[in-house]
Write an enzyme that holds these catalytic residues in place. Structure first.
Site, PDB file in Angstrom:
ATOM      1  N   SER A 123      83.188 -36.962 -62.455  1.00  0.00           N
ATOM      2  CA  SER A 123      82.539 -36.147 -63.479  1.00  0.00           C
ATOM      3  C   SER A 123      82.414 -36.911 -64.796  1.00  0.00           C
ATOM      4  O   SER A 123      81.793 -37.962 -64.855  1.00  0.00           O
ATOM      5  CB  SER A 123      83.305 -34.828 -63.649  1.00  0.00           C
ATOM      6  OG  SER A 123      82.544 -33.878 -64.353  1.00  0.00           O
TER       7      SER A 123
ATOM      8  N   ASP B 226      77.495 -28.651 -55.594  1.00  0.00           N
ATOM      9  CA  ASP B 226      78.159 -28.857 -56.882  1.00  0.00           C
ATOM     10  C   ASP B 226      77.493 -27.954 -57.922  1.00  0.00           C
ATOM     11  O   ASP B 226      76.328 -28.143 -58.271  1.00  0.00           O
ATOM     12  CB  ASP B 226      78.038 -30.326 -57.294  1.00  0.00           C
ATOM     13  CG  ASP B 226      78.913 -30.692 -58.477  1.00  0.00           C
ATOM     14  OD1 ASP B 226      79.054 -29.847 -59.392  1.00  0.00           O
ATOM     15  OD2 ASP B 226      79.438 -31.810 -58.513  1.00  0.00           O
TER      16      ASP B 226
ATOM     17  N   HIS C 194      82.211 -29.323 -56.877  1.00  0.00           N
ATOM     18  CA  HIS C 194      82.491 -30.336 -57.893  1.00  0.00           C
ATOM     19  C   HIS C 194      83.895 -30.910 -57.707  1.00  0.00           C
ATOM     20  O   HIS C 194      84.128 -32.076 -57.998  1.00  0.00           O
ATOM     21  CB  HIS C 194      82.343 -29.721 -59.281  1.00  0.00           C
ATOM     22  CG  HIS C 194      82.317 -30.730 -60.384  1.00  0.00           C
ATOM     23  ND1 HIS C 194      81.414 -31.771 -60.423  1.00  0.00           N
ATOM     24  CD2 HIS C 194      83.092 -30.870 -61.508  1.00  0.00           C
ATOM     25  CE1 HIS C 194      81.619 -32.496 -61.510  1.00  0.00           C
ATOM     26  NE2 HIS C 194      82.625 -31.978 -62.172  1.00  0.00           N
TER      27      HIS C 194
END
Length: 273
Positions: A95, A224, A253
């Protein structure tokens, strides 16, 4: 465990386990190095040296008023890698951490790096612009800022549902994982966390991605809900010259936790390829 001191005197907490070829992990927002405990323990038991740090203003690192920007995050990572004299390293970023790793490579090159892994990563650009119509509108990130400012304790708890896909029908919800996310988030400082929202949403990593000249594995879940795959992994895979894209069907995610066995196996296979 130890502390690395950055150029401006900021102390960056890190974990350093095992011996062998180094694998360095960068975490997502608003988490800490603890998010990587599973993959780190897995690789350390297989003869690797694993290192993970808490980004400045996150976790156990200093909470700073200044320097909460992507260039400084990358420089903090460079200081850590230089301090520990890590070479032939594999960099793994999730991320926001994927952005941090990408900006590190753009600013500091690949002299100490052999491979890169981007997991649910924010590059090339999350924000919707005329040049990036597939991104998310600014009001999405304004909403994240407001929710974090108004009541980050509740927001972090609520965020775990889409983060791990626990809001999907039939999902096996782990309350322990939700509480771990909340605890890690609340360890950080709100000033730096608010600043980081702009960094992960508005930073354009296009040129950094083009500069990567080592084998790169891009892992992303097709479900996600935090970093949509179309505006991120699909584009990054076309910008990195030696990239392999692996899509996790139904992956969230937080797939490194919810699909940890598969993720660990893929990570190990790529490192040893």
């Amino acid at each position: 465990m130890g502390m690395s001191t950055s150029r401006d005197g900021t102390r960056i907490f890190y974990k350093d386990w095992g011996t062998g070829r180094p694998v360095v992990f960068s975490h997502g927002w608003p988490l800490t190095a603890d998010a990587w405990d599973g993959p780190m323990a897995f690789l350390a038991a297989r003869g690797y040296r694993v290192v993970a740090h808490d980004r400045r203003s996150h976790g156990r690192s200093d909470q700073t008023w200044d320097g909460n920007d992507m260039d400084t995050y990358a420089d903090d990572l460079a200081t850590l890698i230089d301090t520990l004299d890590l070479r032939d390293a594999v960099l793994v970023g999730h991320s926001t951490g994927g952005g941090e790793v990408t900006r590190y490579l753009g600013r500091h090159g690949t002299g100490r790096v052999a491979r890169t892994v981007l997991v649910g990563a924010v590059p090339p650009l999350m924000l919707k612009t005329e040049a990036n119509p597939d991104g998310l509108p600014l009001d999405v990130f304004d909403g994240i800022r407001k929710a974090t400012f108004d009541n980050r304790a509740q927001f972090f708890k609520d965020l775990t549902l889409p983060f791990y896909g626990f809001n999907r029908p039939g999902a096996a919800v782990s309350e322990g994982l939700r509480e771990s996310f909340w605890l890690q988030g609340m360890m950080g400082g709100i000033v730096g966390q608010l600043a980081c929202i702009r960094q992960f949403s508005e930073t354009d990593f296009t040129e950094d991605l083009k500069a990567i000249d080592v084998p790169t594995l891009i892992i992303h879940g097709d479900d996600d809900q935090i970093v949509p795959i179309g505006a991120s992994a699909m584009k990054s895979a076309t910008l990195v010259r030696d990239a392999t894209l692996k899509v996790y069907s139904g992956g969230s995610h937080g797939l490194a936790q919810t699909q940890q066995d598969a993720f660990n196996a893929d990570l190990l296979a790529f490192i040893e390829a």
